[in-house]
Design an enzyme around this catalytic site. Sequence first.
Site, PDB file in Angstrom:
ATOM      1  N   ASP A 184      16.913  25.550  17.516  1.00 56.37           N
ATOM      2  CA  ASP A 184      16.637  24.428  17.365  1.00 56.37           C
ATOM      3  C   ASP A 184      15.219  24.085  18.569  1.00 56.37           C
ATOM      4  O   ASP A 184      14.920  24.036  18.881  1.00 56.37           O
ATOM      5  CB  ASP A 184      17.729  23.402  16.831  1.00 56.37           C
ATOM      6  CG  ASP A 184      17.793  23.112  15.207  1.00 56.37           C
ATOM      7  OD1 ASP A 184      16.723  22.346  15.282  1.00 56.37           O
ATOM      8  OD2 ASP A 184      17.805  23.665  14.553  1.00 56.37           O
ATOM      9  N   HIS A 224      16.847  17.271  14.490  1.00 52.05           N
ATOM     10  CA  HIS A 224      16.420  17.970  13.764  1.00 52.05           C
ATOM     11  C   HIS A 224      18.160  19.163  13.711  1.00 52.05           C
ATOM     12  O   HIS A 224      19.030  19.203  13.920  1.00 52.05           O
ATOM     13  CB  HIS A 224      16.182  18.930  13.592  1.00 52.05           C
ATOM     14  CG  HIS A 224      16.146  20.148  12.399  1.00 52.05           C
ATOM     15  ND1 HIS A 224      16.502  21.691  12.562  1.00 52.05           N
ATOM     16  CD2 HIS A 224      16.418  20.064  10.882  1.00 52.05           C
ATOM     17  CE1 HIS A 224      16.604  21.792  11.671  1.00 52.05           C
ATOM     18  NE2 HIS A 224      16.106  21.207  10.959  1.00 52.05           N
ATOM     19  N   SER A 402      18.053  24.220   5.895  1.00 51.47           N
ATOM     20  CA  SER A 402      18.425  24.364   7.250  1.00 51.47           C
ATOM     21  C   SER A 402      19.644  23.624   7.759  1.00 51.47           C
ATOM     22  O   SER A 402      20.491  23.594   9.091  1.00 51.47           O
ATOM     23  CB  SER A 402      17.412  23.632   8.655  1.00 51.47           C
ATOM     24  OG  SER A 402      16.138  23.752   9.134  1.00 51.47           O
TER      25      SER A 402
END
Length: 560
Positions: A184, A224, A402
């Site tokens: 990520d 994220h 995601s």
Amino acid sequence: MKTTLLPAYLIFSFLLLVAGLPARAQAPRYVISFTGRQGTPYRLEEPAAYLSPRALQRRDRQNIAIDSTDLPVNPAYIDSVLQTGSVQLLYALRWQNGVVIRTSDTAALGKIQSLPFVRSLEASARRAAPAAGEQPYIITTNARINGTSGLDYGNAYTQVHLHEGEYLHDRHLRGEGMLIAVLDAGFPSVDYNRAFAWLREQQKITATRNFTDNSTNVYGYGEHGTQVLSILAANLPGEMTGTAPEAAYILLRTEEAGAEQPVEEMNWAAAAELADSLGVDVISSSVGYNTFDNPAFDHTYAQLDGRSTTAARAAAMAARKGMIVVNSAGNEGNLDWRYLLTPADADSVLAVAAVNSQGQVAAFSSYGPAADGRIKPDVAALGVGTAFVNVNGAVSSGNGTSYACPVIAGLVACLWQAFPRRTNMEILQAVKASSSQHATPDNRIGYGIPNFRAAYDSLLKMDLQDTAYIRTQLNNQSIKVFPNPFSNQLHIYYRSASQAMVHFQLIDASGRLTRHWQATPQGTYSYITQQTGLASLPAGFYYLRMVQGKEQEVVKMVKY
């Protein structure tokens, strides 16, 4: 005099920190490909020099041979490149037989191109940042919803229950012994966030790498990755419990800050290679690539054939090495591009679409199929209102494939934990076959929403019917139990003289009966697996007694 080599998977970590010059953000990056591996000090016959014991065990379990793509890049080639001038090595790519460097030294570039073993030297190009797909928001209530095992999922219950994931957790299949790599953009606050306290206390974060600045620091940058990791690993009973809360993790930063660049695909490939060498079982990747600042470098839909992009080739190679790669399909469904992103197009990669809690596909979820007509996406999970923990430790939720990806990645790891001798492809086939529209797949959610109860039951049936394998494992014994020492699960192969009920009694060193199970034989050779209640037993010596009528067999066990 014989030279002793450090394992290459350890040398790699050292090179990231010391090779070349200090990082300069302004210096361009280049990808160098080499012509061969002549003169390498590494040998196919000595894989322990460049693959970890876990990586070798994974290959051995799945009968995967060591081949030339496992050999590290020739260190003499790397030394020659670094000696050409002001050049910084970012990382080597053994599957592609190349390296990625950073330099502004044009004279050095000329020297590199003239080296006899250099096949090509290419500059990276910047990639346009994708449109925002995830829309996080704060959850203001904490639903306390338990599985039958007592796991308090809190706000994560819906995303687990949609797949009957609690069926695995109730059997104490929560990722123990499995290693998951998360790729990520960074993992800020994971080193102190309350949701990951258990990971830190149990030392479950076993490695970190930042492929964007040749460091091991991943605890910064965009949030994220923290959100994605929490869907897998959060342990906040009553608020948020992840899908694989007892697994170990490797955190790998592959995404660049600010303007995105196609070198990220190289970063992804390097991360997959490191995951392989460290013995990772499952890769969870919530990233994807398609367009660039310079349209000349854009991927076309025709290139999403699983073979044409750097990331897809690396993902396919990761699957060939025995790992399971789970990747988000993309959030392009209501944008001009519309289709999935690479490496979700790769063959043998489990591409995950997004649905809501009613099982309806999200409008933003990317369309398939792959350019060569293969079914894509493969499966779907909750990607609308998915619960996660943010960088401040608060439970939030958001939308995006995601977030659907780690839901599936964690449950896949728990499923594989139950059936360790099954190959990655057998696990993936069971997941697809368990899904809601397996018989009529489409280009929106593929084979549908997996049901992990059904997947578990189908794999268990395979094991029960594999009498030839059980007979081989018994090797003229009446009972074989593994692992021994054990922690939270036991696999028992046994031979029965009749169809009478078989009783299994777990007795501690003082002679006290601690657990009792019974099973109906499936024939002469049978198999059972047992998890319930084992984790809570104190460490020490135990005896497993098998009783069938007047026949008895006893195996000495150790609990750790």
